[in-house]
Design a protein around this motif. Structure first.
Motif, PDB file in Angstrom:
ATOM      1  N   MET A   1       0.853  -1.201   0.000  1.00  0.00           N
ATOM      2  CA  MET A   1       0.000   0.000   0.000  1.00  0.00           C
ATOM      3  C   MET A   1       0.884   1.244   0.000  1.00  0.00           C
ATOM      4  SD  MET A   1      -2.974   1.123   2.693  1.00  0.00           S
ATOM      5  CE  MET A   1      -4.002  -0.271   2.243  1.00  0.00           C
ATOM      6  N   SER A   2       0.495   2.220  -0.775  1.00  0.00           N
ATOM      7  CA  SER A   2       1.329   3.411  -0.895  1.00  0.00           C
ATOM      8  C   SER A   2       1.257   4.274   0.354  1.00  0.00           C
ATOM      9  CB  SER A   2       0.893   4.235  -2.111  1.00  0.00           C
ATOM     10  OG  SER A   2      -0.369   4.815  -1.891  1.00  0.00           O
ATOM     11  N   GLU A   3       2.330   4.986   0.619  1.00  0.00           N
ATOM     12  CA  GLU A   3       2.378   5.885   1.776  1.00  0.00           C
ATOM     13  C   GLU A   3       1.345   6.987   1.644  1.00  0.00           C
ATOM     14  OE1 GLU A   3       5.602   8.803   4.014  1.00  0.00           O
ATOM     15  OE2 GLU A   3       6.293   7.203   2.679  1.00  0.00           O
ATOM     16  N   GLU A   4       1.036   7.374   0.412  1.00  0.00           N
ATOM     17  CA  GLU A   4       0.057   8.431   0.180  1.00  0.00           C
ATOM     18  C   GLU A   4      -1.325   8.022   0.702  1.00  0.00           C
ATOM     19  OE1 GLU A   4       2.199   7.400  -1.971  1.00  0.00           O
ATOM     20  OE2 GLU A   4       3.388   9.146  -2.583  1.00  0.00           O
ATOM     21  N   ILE A   5      -1.673   6.740   0.502  1.00  0.00           N
ATOM     22  CA  ILE A   5      -2.968   6.256   0.988  1.00  0.00           C
ATOM     23  C   ILE A   5      -3.002   6.289   2.512  1.00  0.00           C
ATOM     24  CG2 ILE A   5      -4.497   4.258   1.151  1.00  0.00           C
ATOM     25  CD1 ILE A   5      -4.558   5.624  -1.555  1.00  0.00           C
ATOM     26  N   LEU A   6      -1.945   5.814   3.153  1.00  0.00           N
ATOM     27  CA  LEU A   6      -1.900   5.814   4.618  1.00  0.00           C
ATOM     28  C   LEU A   6      -1.940   7.229   5.178  1.00  0.00           C
ATOM     29  CD1 LEU A   6       0.678   2.984   5.409  1.00  0.00           C
ATOM     30  CD2 LEU A   6      -1.797   2.938   5.712  1.00  0.00           C
ATOM     31  N   ASN A   7      -1.425   8.180   4.458  1.00  0.00           N
ATOM     32  CA  ASN A   7      -1.465   9.563   4.916  1.00  0.00           C
ATOM     33  C   ASN A   7      -2.880  10.111   4.981  1.00  0.00           C
ATOM     34  OD1 ASN A   7       1.295   9.835   5.292  1.00  0.00           O
ATOM     35  ND2 ASN A   7       1.677  10.586   3.208  1.00  0.00           N
ATOM     36  N   ASN A   8      -3.800   9.445   4.288  1.00  0.00           N
ATOM     37  CA  ASN A   8      -5.192   9.886   4.301  1.00  0.00           C
ATOM     38  C   ASN A   8      -5.967   9.382   5.519  1.00  0.00           C
ATOM     39  OD1 ASN A   8      -4.844  11.183   1.839  1.00  0.00           O
ATOM     40  ND2 ASN A   8      -5.506   9.404   0.643  1.00  0.00           N
ATOM     41  N   VAL A   9      -5.384   8.448   6.249  1.00  0.00           N
ATOM     42  CA  VAL A   9      -6.055   7.904   7.434  1.00  0.00           C
ATOM     43  C   VAL A   9      -6.057   8.953   8.535  1.00  0.00           C
ATOM     44  CG1 VAL A   9      -6.002   6.106   9.204  1.00  0.00           C
ATOM     45  CG2 VAL A   9      -5.354   5.565   6.847  1.00  0.00           C
ATOM     46  N   ARG A  10      -7.191   9.095   9.218  1.00  0.00           N
ATOM     47  CA  ARG A  10      -7.268  10.050  10.323  1.00  0.00           C
ATOM     48  C   ARG A  10      -6.251   9.681  11.391  1.00  0.00           C
ATOM     49  NH1 ARG A  10     -12.080  10.118  13.173  1.00  0.00           N
ATOM     50  NH2 ARG A  10     -12.782   8.132  12.332  1.00  0.00           N
ATOM     51  N   LYS A  11      -5.425  10.639  11.772  1.00  0.00           N
ATOM     52  CA  LYS A  11      -4.294  10.368  12.660  1.00  0.00           C
ATOM     53  C   LYS A  11      -4.722   9.899  14.048  1.00  0.00           C
ATOM     54  CE  LYS A  11      -1.343  11.406   9.490  1.00  0.00           C
ATOM     55  NZ  LYS A  11      -2.297  11.325   8.377  1.00  0.00           N
ATOM     56  N   ASN A  12      -5.886  10.325  14.506  1.00  0.00           N
ATOM     57  CA  ASN A  12      -6.328   9.917  15.840  1.00  0.00           C
ATOM     58  C   ASN A  12      -6.575   8.418  15.939  1.00  0.00           C
ATOM     59  OD1 ASN A  12      -8.682  10.833  14.129  1.00  0.00           O
ATOM     60  ND2 ASN A  12      -9.815   9.819  15.781  1.00  0.00           N
ATOM     61  N   LEU A  13      -6.818   7.760  14.789  1.00  0.00           N
ATOM     62  CA  LEU A  13      -7.094   6.331  14.817  1.00  0.00           C
ATOM     63  C   LEU A  13      -5.872   5.508  15.208  1.00  0.00           C
ATOM     64  CD1 LEU A  13      -9.342   5.876  11.651  1.00  0.00           C
ATOM     65  CD2 LEU A  13     -10.013   6.363  14.004  1.00  0.00           C
ATOM     66  N   PHE A  14      -4.673   6.041  14.957  1.00  0.00           N
ATOM     67  CA  PHE A  14      -3.473   5.284  15.263  1.00  0.00           C
ATOM     68  C   PHE A  14      -3.221   5.183  16.769  1.00  0.00           C
ATOM     69  CE2 PHE A  14      -2.621   6.598  10.857  1.00  0.00           C
ATOM     70  CZ  PHE A  14      -2.380   5.347  10.296  1.00  0.00           C
ATOM     71  N   ALA A  15      -3.934   5.976  17.546  1.00  0.00           N
ATOM     72  CA  ALA A  15      -3.803   5.882  19.010  1.00  0.00           C
ATOM     73  C   ALA A  15      -4.686   4.779  19.593  1.00  0.00           C
ATOM     74  CB  ALA A  15      -4.166   7.220  19.661  1.00  0.00           C
ATOM     75  N   ILE A  16      -5.582   4.239  18.762  1.00  0.00           N
ATOM     76  CA  ILE A  16      -6.495   3.203  19.241  1.00  0.00           C
ATOM     77  C   ILE A  16      -5.781   1.869  19.310  1.00  0.00           C
ATOM     78  CG2 ILE A  16      -8.595   1.898  18.732  1.00  0.00           C
ATOM     79  CD1 ILE A  16      -9.743   4.405  17.456  1.00  0.00           C
ATOM     80  N   LYS A  17      -5.797   1.272  20.483  1.00  0.00           N
ATOM     81  CA  LYS A  17      -5.249  -0.063  20.666  1.00  0.00           C
ATOM     82  C   LYS A  17      -6.400  -1.066  20.603  1.00  0.00           C
ATOM     83  CE  LYS A  17      -1.534   1.611  23.663  1.00  0.00           C
ATOM     84  NZ  LYS A  17      -0.927   1.535  25.014  1.00  0.00           N
ATOM     85  N   PRO A  18      -6.218  -2.159  19.881  1.00  0.00           N
ATOM     86  CA  PRO A  18      -7.299  -3.141  19.762  1.00  0.00           C
ATOM     87  C   PRO A  18      -7.785  -3.608  21.128  1.00  0.00           C
ATOM     88  CG  PRO A  18      -5.544  -3.645  18.222  1.00  0.00           C
ATOM     89  CD  PRO A  18      -5.028  -2.553  19.114  1.00  0.00           C
ATOM     90  N   TYR A  19      -9.084  -3.759  21.271  1.00  0.00           N
ATOM     91  CA  TYR A  19      -9.678  -4.258  22.513  1.00  0.00           C
ATOM     92  C   TYR A  19      -9.169  -5.667  22.800  1.00  0.00           C
ATOM     93  CZ  TYR A  19     -13.276  -5.965  25.734  1.00  0.00           C
ATOM     94  OH  TYR A  19     -13.933  -6.507  26.800  1.00  0.00           O
ATOM     95  N   GLN A  20      -8.841  -5.922  24.050  1.00  0.00           N
ATOM     96  CA  GLN A  20      -8.359  -7.241  24.450  1.00  0.00           C
ATOM     97  C   GLN A  20      -9.489  -8.030  25.103  1.00  0.00           C
ATOM     98  OE1 GLN A  20      -4.636  -7.369  26.611  1.00  0.00           O
ATOM     99  NE2 GLN A  20      -3.902  -5.505  25.649  1.00  0.00           N
ATOM    100  N   PRO A  21     -10.193  -8.837  24.335  1.00  0.00           N
ATOM    101  CA  PRO A  21     -11.277  -9.630  24.916  1.00  0.00           C
ATOM    102  C   PRO A  21     -10.724 -10.808  25.700  1.00  0.00           C
ATOM    103  CG  PRO A  21     -11.010 -10.218  22.620  1.00  0.00           C
ATOM    104  CD  PRO A  21     -10.036  -9.085  22.894  1.00  0.00           C
ATOM    105  N   GLY A  22     -11.604 -11.490  26.422  1.00  0.00           N
ATOM    106  CA  GLY A  22     -11.180 -12.709  27.090  1.00  0.00           C
ATOM    107  C   GLY A  22     -10.767 -13.750  26.066  1.00  0.00           C
ATOM    108  N   LYS A  23      -9.781 -14.552  26.417  1.00  0.00           N
ATOM    109  CA  LYS A  23      -9.278 -15.578  25.502  1.00  0.00           C
ATOM    110  C   LYS A  23     -10.383 -16.585  25.163  1.00  0.00           C
ATOM    111  CE  LYS A  23      -4.617 -15.734  24.755  1.00  0.00           C
ATOM    112  NZ  LYS A  23      -3.975 -16.182  23.505  1.00  0.00           N
ATOM    113  N   PRO A  24     -10.566 -16.898  23.877  1.00  0.00           N
ATOM    114  CA  PRO A  24     -11.521 -17.949  23.520  1.00  0.00           C
ATOM    115  C   PRO A  24     -10.998 -19.319  23.937  1.00  0.00           C
ATOM    116  CG  PRO A  24     -11.023 -16.517  21.637  1.00  0.00           C
ATOM    117  CD  PRO A  24     -10.018 -16.218  22.703  1.00  0.00           C
ATOM    118  N   ILE A  25     -11.917 -20.211  24.288  1.00  0.00           N
ATOM    119  CA  ILE A  25     -11.531 -21.567  24.675  1.00  0.00           C
ATOM    120  C   ILE A  25     -10.772 -22.253  23.550  1.00  0.00           C
ATOM    121  CG2 ILE A  25     -12.463 -23.869  25.173  1.00  0.00           C
ATOM    122  CD1 ILE A  25     -14.646 -22.525  26.817  1.00  0.00           C
ATOM    123  N   SER A  26     -11.224 -22.057  22.312  1.00  0.00           N
ATOM    124  CA  SER A  26     -10.585 -22.720  21.172  1.00  0.00           C
ATOM    125  C   SER A  26      -9.126 -22.313  21.033  1.00  0.00           C
ATOM    126  CB  SER A  26     -11.347 -22.403  19.881  1.00  0.00           C
ATOM    127  OG  SER A  26     -11.410 -20.996  19.669  1.00  0.00           O
TER     128      SER A  26
END
Length: 373
Positions: A1-26
């Motif tokens: 993916m080009s750097e130009e495309i990533l530059n279009n992403v709203r910068k505040n989104l990069f501060a979001i850390k994925p939610y850590q749910p409880g581990k699935p049994i599987s």
């Protein structure tokens, strides 16, 4: 993916850390080569959904080729009858996560603020960060109660939303009727208070503050509920909010048209009618909580008082190490560090035999952890 495309992403989104749910049994079975795993990490109802809900799901399966009711008319009517609010005061979503996101999209933007207790449910912060708003976290008191004075002091002209989770996840403390009354009487009129009551049905204390009472009195509140906990429909993802009709109308404008699936709506209506299942779940939770508390006290640990279907306690050790050791023994809990409580473990109340297994394995891994300090 080009750097130009990533530059279009709203910068505040990069501060979001994925939610850590409880581990699935599987995952645990696969990662550790286990065949017998118990899950006490996601505050689920171990009794499973009611027989009425299961029957309703089975009967509705033939209709899944059709889109669900986009307005959840029948479910709203059932909720209206149960809670004594008008259907126009109810909005249904794909779990509480969805309703938090909808509320955030409705009221927040860059420069806006939300006030939240800390530690509490991380999705409040996620909703604010998604909209490039600021989260103002107010620590709980030393005994894990809400610091209402500090929360009021944290409110500014930019504050749009204020979240209160009762019982609070992950600590289990609850808000008393008199305390909430005194607090709401002082909250500025421009602030919408969201009362997250995901564990409402488990509460046994008589002085517990019911958000619906304050909604009916005309306060600027939204009450959040879910079918994931007491009603054991977590896998179908269904939550709902109740609030002033004008506020619900505004939030509804951000909602996707089919955000609550057909099976979820059908099962929820049936679950509301199964009072026996609710009482059995309450009884099982009380017995499991007592078993967990007594067992930990014998080992020298003390649970924080909890009105939910989970409890948390200070291990005095590296909680993440204990979490990993428990996983290797086939026991899933939640580590306190990602919840904002380093050194603590949160344990969902399972079946009595699951509680006993946790206690036995915990005693074993603590001995191992102490030996290796």
């Amino acid at each position: 993916m080009s750097e130009e495309i990533l530059n279009n992403v709203r910068k505040n989104l990069f501060a979001i850390k994925p939610y850590q749910p409880g581990k699935p049994i599987s995952d645990v079975k696969r990662d550790y080569g286990l065949s017998d795993v118990i899950k006490l990490g996601s505050n689920e109802n171990p009794l499973g959904p009611s027989k009425l809900a299961q029957q309703a799901i089975a009967e509705a399966l033939q209709g899944v080729n059709r889109y669900p009711d986009p307005g959840a008319f029948s479910l709203k009517e059932a909720l209206s009858k149960k809670h004594g609010v008008e259907t126009k005061q109810i909005l249904v979503g794909n779990g509480s996560d969805d309703t938090i996101k909808l509320i955030s999209e409705t009221f927040l933007q860059q420069g806006a603020e939300i006030v939240v207790p800390s530690p509490s449910f991380s999705q409040y912060w996620f909703g604010a960060q998604l909209m490039d708003a600021t989260t103002v976290a107010v620590p709980l008191t030393a005994d894990f109660e809400y610091d209402f004075e500090a929360m009021l002091s944290a409110v500014t002209a930019s504050t749009k939303l204020l979240y209160l989770c009762s019982p609070n996840n992950p600590t289990g403390n609850y808000i008393r009727q008199a305390d909430l009354q005194a607090f709401l009487d002082r909250v500025p009129a421009h602030v919408l208070v969201i009362l997250d009551e995901a564990y409402n049905e488990y509460v046994v204390e008589n002085d517990y503050a019911q958000g619906i009472d304050f909604l009916k009195q005309g306060y600027n509140v939204i009450v959040m509920r879910t079918f994931s906990k007491m009603y054991a429909l977590a896998g179908l993802r269904l939550g709902y909010v109740m609030g002033p009709a004008e506020v619900i109308d505004a939030i509804n404008r951000t909602r996707e048209p089919f955000n609550a699936n057909l099976l979820a709506q059908t099962a929820a209506i049936a679950a509301l009618d199964d009072a026996d299942h609710v009482e059995a779940s309450r009884k099982q939770n009380r017995e499991g909580m007592q078993r967990l508390q007594a067992g930990l006290e014998k080992l020298g640990y003390q649970l924080l008082p909890s009105q939910g279907n989970f409890a948390i306690f200070n291990t005095g050790l590296d909680d993440q190490k204990l979490f990993d050791l428990l996983l290797r023994e086939g026991v899933i809990v939640r580590s306190g560090t990602p919840l904002g409580l380093p050194g603590y473990l949160r344990v969902s109340i399972g079946l009595l035999e699951e509680v006993d297994r946790f206690l036995s394995v915990f005693e074993k891994v603590v001995s191992s952890a102490v030996r290796n300090v």
